[in-house]
Design a protein around this motif. Structure first.
Motif, PDB file in Angstrom:
ATOM      1  N   ILE A 246       1.195  -1.303  -0.223  1.00 14.82           N
ATOM      2  CA  ILE A 246      -0.106  -0.074  -0.175  1.00 14.82           C
ATOM      3  C   ILE A 246       1.099   1.057  -0.220  1.00 14.82           C
ATOM      4  CG2 ILE A 246      -0.802   0.515   2.865  1.00 14.82           C
ATOM      5  CD1 ILE A 246      -3.452   0.501   2.246  1.00 14.82           C
ATOM      6  N   ASN A 247       0.012   2.141  -0.918  1.00 13.30           N
ATOM      7  CA  ASN A 247       1.729   3.717  -0.860  1.00 13.30           C
ATOM      8  C   ASN A 247       0.467   4.794  -0.636  1.00 13.30           C
ATOM      9  OD1 ASN A 247       2.957   6.160  -1.161  1.00 13.30           O
ATOM     10  ND2 ASN A 247       2.656   5.482  -3.458  1.00 13.30           N
ATOM     11  N   LYS A 248       0.797   5.135   1.202  1.00  9.49           N
ATOM     12  CA  LYS A 248      -0.019   6.042   1.375  1.00  9.49           C
ATOM     13  C   LYS A 248       0.574   7.752   0.911  1.00  9.49           C
ATOM     14  CE  LYS A 248      -1.322   6.457   5.788  1.00  9.49           C
ATOM     15  NZ  LYS A 248      -1.292   6.223   7.234  1.00  9.49           N
ATOM     16  N   LYS A 249       1.532   7.287   0.088  1.00  7.24           N
ATOM     17  CA  LYS A 249       1.281   8.606  -0.104  1.00  7.24           C
ATOM     18  C   LYS A 249       1.061   9.208  -1.603  1.00  7.24           C
ATOM     19  CE  LYS A 249       6.841   8.090   0.511  1.00  7.24           C
ATOM     20  NZ  LYS A 249       8.387   7.786  -0.270  1.00  7.24           N
ATOM     21  N   ILE A 250       0.163   8.382  -1.819  1.00 12.69           N
ATOM     22  CA  ILE A 250      -1.048   9.184  -2.984  1.00 12.69           C
ATOM     23  C   ILE A 250      -2.303   9.087  -1.978  1.00 12.69           C
ATOM     24  CG2 ILE A 250       0.129   7.376  -4.772  1.00 12.69           C
ATOM     25  CD1 ILE A 250      -1.861   5.205  -4.544  1.00 12.69           C
ATOM     26  N   TRP A 251      -2.155   9.072  -1.025  1.00 15.40           N
ATOM     27  CA  TRP A 251      -3.891   9.457   0.113  1.00 15.40           C
ATOM     28  C   TRP A 251      -3.587  10.963  -0.104  1.00 15.40           C
ATOM     29  CZ3 TRP A 251      -4.961   5.440   4.256  1.00 15.40           C
ATOM     30  CH2 TRP A 251      -4.843   3.947   3.695  1.00 15.40           C
ATOM     31  N   LEU A 252      -4.829  11.357   0.213  1.00 12.74           N
ATOM     32  CA  LEU A 252      -5.118  12.742   0.104  1.00 12.74           C
ATOM     33  C   LEU A 252      -6.345  12.925   0.637  1.00 12.74           C
ATOM     34  CD1 LEU A 252      -4.581  15.580  -0.654  1.00 12.74           C
ATOM     35  CD2 LEU A 252      -6.081  15.692  -2.925  1.00 12.74           C
ATOM     36  N   THR A 253      -5.560  14.057   2.462  1.00 10.92           N
ATOM     37  CA  THR A 253      -6.881  13.304   3.515  1.00 10.92           C
ATOM     38  C   THR A 253      -6.607  15.108   4.153  1.00 10.92           C
ATOM     39  OG1 THR A 253      -5.187  12.935   5.050  1.00 10.92           O
ATOM     40  CG2 THR A 253      -6.408  11.081   3.909  1.00 10.92           C
ATOM     41  N   ASN A 254      -6.492  16.345   3.115  1.00 13.39           N
ATOM     42  CA  ASN A 254      -6.901  17.484   3.799  1.00 13.39           C
ATOM     43  C   ASN A 254      -7.874  18.082   3.314  1.00 13.39           C
ATOM     44  OD1 ASN A 254      -5.116  17.553   1.444  1.00 13.39           O
ATOM     45  ND2 ASN A 254      -3.471  18.749   2.490  1.00 13.39           N
ATOM     46  N   PHE A 255      -8.424  18.010   3.602  1.00 14.01           N
ATOM     47  CA  PHE A 255      -9.460  18.545   2.213  1.00 14.01           C
ATOM     48  C   PHE A 255     -10.006  19.867   3.038  1.00 14.01           C
ATOM     49  CE2 PHE A 255      -9.459  15.021   0.020  1.00 14.01           C
ATOM     50  CZ  PHE A 255      -9.697  14.844  -1.059  1.00 14.01           C
ATOM     51  N   HIS A 256     -10.243  21.345   2.683  1.00 16.20           N
ATOM     52  CA  HIS A 256     -11.011  22.160   3.710  1.00 16.20           C
ATOM     53  C   HIS A 256     -12.617  22.336   3.612  1.00 16.20           C
ATOM     54  CE1 HIS A 256      -7.435  25.466   3.771  1.00 16.20           C
ATOM     55  NE2 HIS A 256      -7.111  23.897   4.549  1.00 16.20           N
ATOM     56  N   SER A 257     -13.458  22.039   2.697  1.00 12.08           N
ATOM     57  CA  SER A 257     -14.360  21.878   2.523  1.00 12.08           C
ATOM     58  C   SER A 257     -15.345  20.361   2.704  1.00 12.08           C
ATOM     59  CB  SER A 257     -15.187  21.476   0.246  1.00 12.08           C
ATOM     60  OG  SER A 257     -14.710  20.717  -0.452  1.00 12.08           O
ATOM     61  N   SER A 258     -14.830  19.556   3.518  1.00  8.83           N
ATOM     62  CA  SER A 258     -15.748  18.212   3.927  1.00  8.83           C
ATOM     63  C   SER A 258     -15.010  17.890   5.754  1.00  8.83           C
ATOM     64  CB  SER A 258     -14.653  16.927   2.877  1.00  8.83           C
ATOM     65  OG  SER A 258     -13.682  16.853   3.681  1.00  8.83           O
ATOM     66  N   PHE A 259     -14.737  19.084   6.026  1.00  6.18           N
ATOM     67  CA  PHE A 259     -14.435  18.331   8.172  1.00  6.18           C
ATOM     68  C   PHE A 259     -13.890  19.650   8.512  1.00  6.18           C
ATOM     69  CE2 PHE A 259     -12.014  16.584  11.233  1.00  6.18           C
ATOM     70  CZ  PHE A 259     -12.361  15.907  11.942  1.00  6.18           C
ATOM     71  N   PRO A 260     -15.179  19.421   9.554  1.00  6.95           N
ATOM     72  CA  PRO A 260     -15.633  18.503  10.714  1.00  6.95           C
ATOM     73  C   PRO A 260     -16.648  18.556   9.288  1.00  6.95           C
ATOM     74  CG  PRO A 260     -15.816  20.614  11.941  1.00  6.95           C
ATOM     75  CD  PRO A 260     -14.651  21.231  10.417  1.00  6.95           C
ATOM     76  N   TYR A 261     -17.350  19.036   8.758  1.00  7.61           N
ATOM     77  CA  TYR A 261     -19.079  19.405   8.237  1.00  7.61           C
ATOM     78  C   TYR A 261     -18.554  19.993   6.844  1.00  7.61           C
ATOM     79  CZ  TYR A 261     -23.591  18.896   7.825  1.00  7.61           C
ATOM     80  OH  TYR A 261     -24.782  18.505   6.792  1.00  7.61           O
ATOM     81  N   PRO A 262     -18.856  19.398   6.044  1.00  7.69           N
ATOM     82  CA  PRO A 262     -18.562  20.448   4.702  1.00  7.69           C
ATOM     83  C   PRO A 262     -19.285  21.528   4.560  1.00  7.69           C
ATOM     84  CG  PRO A 262     -20.029  18.506   4.077  1.00  7.69           C
ATOM     85  CD  PRO A 262     -20.206  18.201   5.421  1.00  7.69           C
ATOM     86  N   LYS A 263     -18.313  22.528   4.219  1.00 12.35           N
ATOM     87  CA  LYS A 263     -18.500  23.870   3.771  1.00 12.35           C
ATOM     88  C   LYS A 263     -19.032  23.923   2.576  1.00 12.35           C
ATOM     89  CE  LYS A 263     -15.324  24.976   7.770  1.00 12.35           C
ATOM     90  NZ  LYS A 263     -13.952  24.668   7.587  1.00 12.35           N
TER      91      LYS A 263
END
Length: 378
Positions: A246-263
């Motif tokens: 598994i290659n976690k380097k291709i993951w993306l988990t720092n979105f602005h519009s979806s956490f803590p609630y969709p903006k």
């Protein structure tokens, strides 16, 4: 002879503002859950000082007609008519509260409709409070419904690093309540949720069968967020069973519009679209994106379109909870949770708890993968 007073003292300005907003709430011109104008907007509208506006809003808070959330604004929480009607009916009718981040177009709306139908069939009165993903508003919603003496609560908890202590209190005090769409570890509260780990494993297997190996996980921050955490564990499990690194380097988990609630503000959305574009450029080996939410899939689709990438010819996309019957919105291959069963079981379980009957602590529901031609064999 003393002359009669020709002048009648007028009401203070704050009282006029208070009465006008209160009337708009009672007449449902401003509906339950809607945001009131800001203090600044009210100050301009009524041509008064900010102190005057604040005093009027404080009076509405005292009447339990609105709740003021720091940094978010003032939201309508009830109408006087609704509270009076509820109080008169409660003697002959079970009243339950439903606390939810919001009612979106996919899983959340379908879940609410199921709850509403099940409650209506049992002649339960359902009171809804939205939390907008804010844990402080969730705490206030629980406290206000308890004060209103509801018979039980159904809660879709806010995602976050810490548990809401008000939910912990409900658990300790054995107040009838059911958690839906979340699994809180270490709790013996009644919970009804999707087997997120297993369906994610199956979905990743589906992509493996289409010969994808460089699968990017696009997700909100998932640490201590039960539903997302379970999905991530299912992702790991699928790779482990196939013996694929598994290659976690291709993951993306720092979105602005979806956490803590969709903006849904344009700035957050545009930020995330550009974030995805840059990520795809830097990781050209990615052949598929597994989006943990529909909105992230939609952002990925728009980013791909701007990069002249075709879906699914250049990039496959699958996600959780695709809205149904939505004109003009992209339909993705997606995981469909059984919201109808979840809602019905939540009401049935809460009824059993109110009657002090024994029921299962955890109810796990299966989900299914629905193909919509956004994933292809490579």
């Amino acid at each position: 002879m003393k002359q009669p007073n020709q002048y009648v003292k007028s009401s203070p300005q704050y009282e006029k503002i208070y009465k006008e907003i209160k009337a708009s709430i009672i007449n449902q011109e401003v509906k339950l859950g809607e945001k009131l104008p800001t203090e600044k907007e009210l100050t301009t509208k009524f041509n008064v000082s900010r102190i005057t506006t604040k005093k009027a809003l404080d009076m509405l808070v005292s009447d339990q007609l609105i709740e003021r959330i720091p940094g978010k604004g003032s939201f309508v929480t009830s109408s006087e008519n609704m509270l009076k009607t509820s109080s008169s009916k409660k003697r002959n009718q079970t009243v339950i509260g439903y606390i939810v981040p919001d009612l979106d177009e996919s899983h959340g709306l379908e879940l609410f409709l199921s709850l509403e139908n099940a409650a209506a069939e049992k002649n339960f009165q359902l009171i809804i409070k939205r939390t907008y993903g804010d844990i402080n508003l969730e705490k206030q919603a629980i406290r206000s419904l308890i004060e209103f003496e509801v018979d039980g609560l159904i809660i879709l908890p806010v995602s976050g690093e810490y548990y809401n202590e008000e939910i912990v209190k409900l658990n300790m005090q054995r107040f009838p309540h059911v958690l839906v769409d979340r699994y809180l570890k270490g709790f013996d509260t009644t919970m009804i949720f999707t087997d997120n780990r297993e369906i994610t494993r199956k979905a990743v297997d589906y992509l493996f069968d289409l010969q994808h190996k460089h699968i990017a996980l696009f997700s909100p921050p998932y640490k201590d967020t039960s539903a997302i955490e379970d999905r991530v564990e299912g992702f790991f499990q699928a790779y482990a069973e196939r013996g694929i690194p598994i290659n976690k380097k291709i993951w993306l988990t720092n979105f602005h519009s979806s956490f803590p609630y969709p903006k849904y503000d344009l700035e957050s959305i545009e930020h995330d679209i550009k974030l995805i574009q840059e990520h795809l450029k830097q990781n050209s080996k990615i052949t598929a994106v597994f989006a943990m939410e529909y909105n992230i899939a939609a952002l990925t689709y728009e980013a791909s379109r701007r990069m002249n990438l075709s879906i699914p010819e250049d990039l496959s996309i699958i996600c959780f909870d695709n809205p149904e019957n939505s004109i003009g919105r992209k339909q993705f291959t997606h995981i469909k949770q059984n919201a109808k069963v979840m809602g019905r079981k939540a009401v049935e379980s809460l009824e059993a708890l109110i009657k002090n009957e024994s029921i299962p602590i955890k109810t796990t529901l299966e989900a299914e993968l629905v193909e919509k031609h956004t994933a292809r064999r490579i």
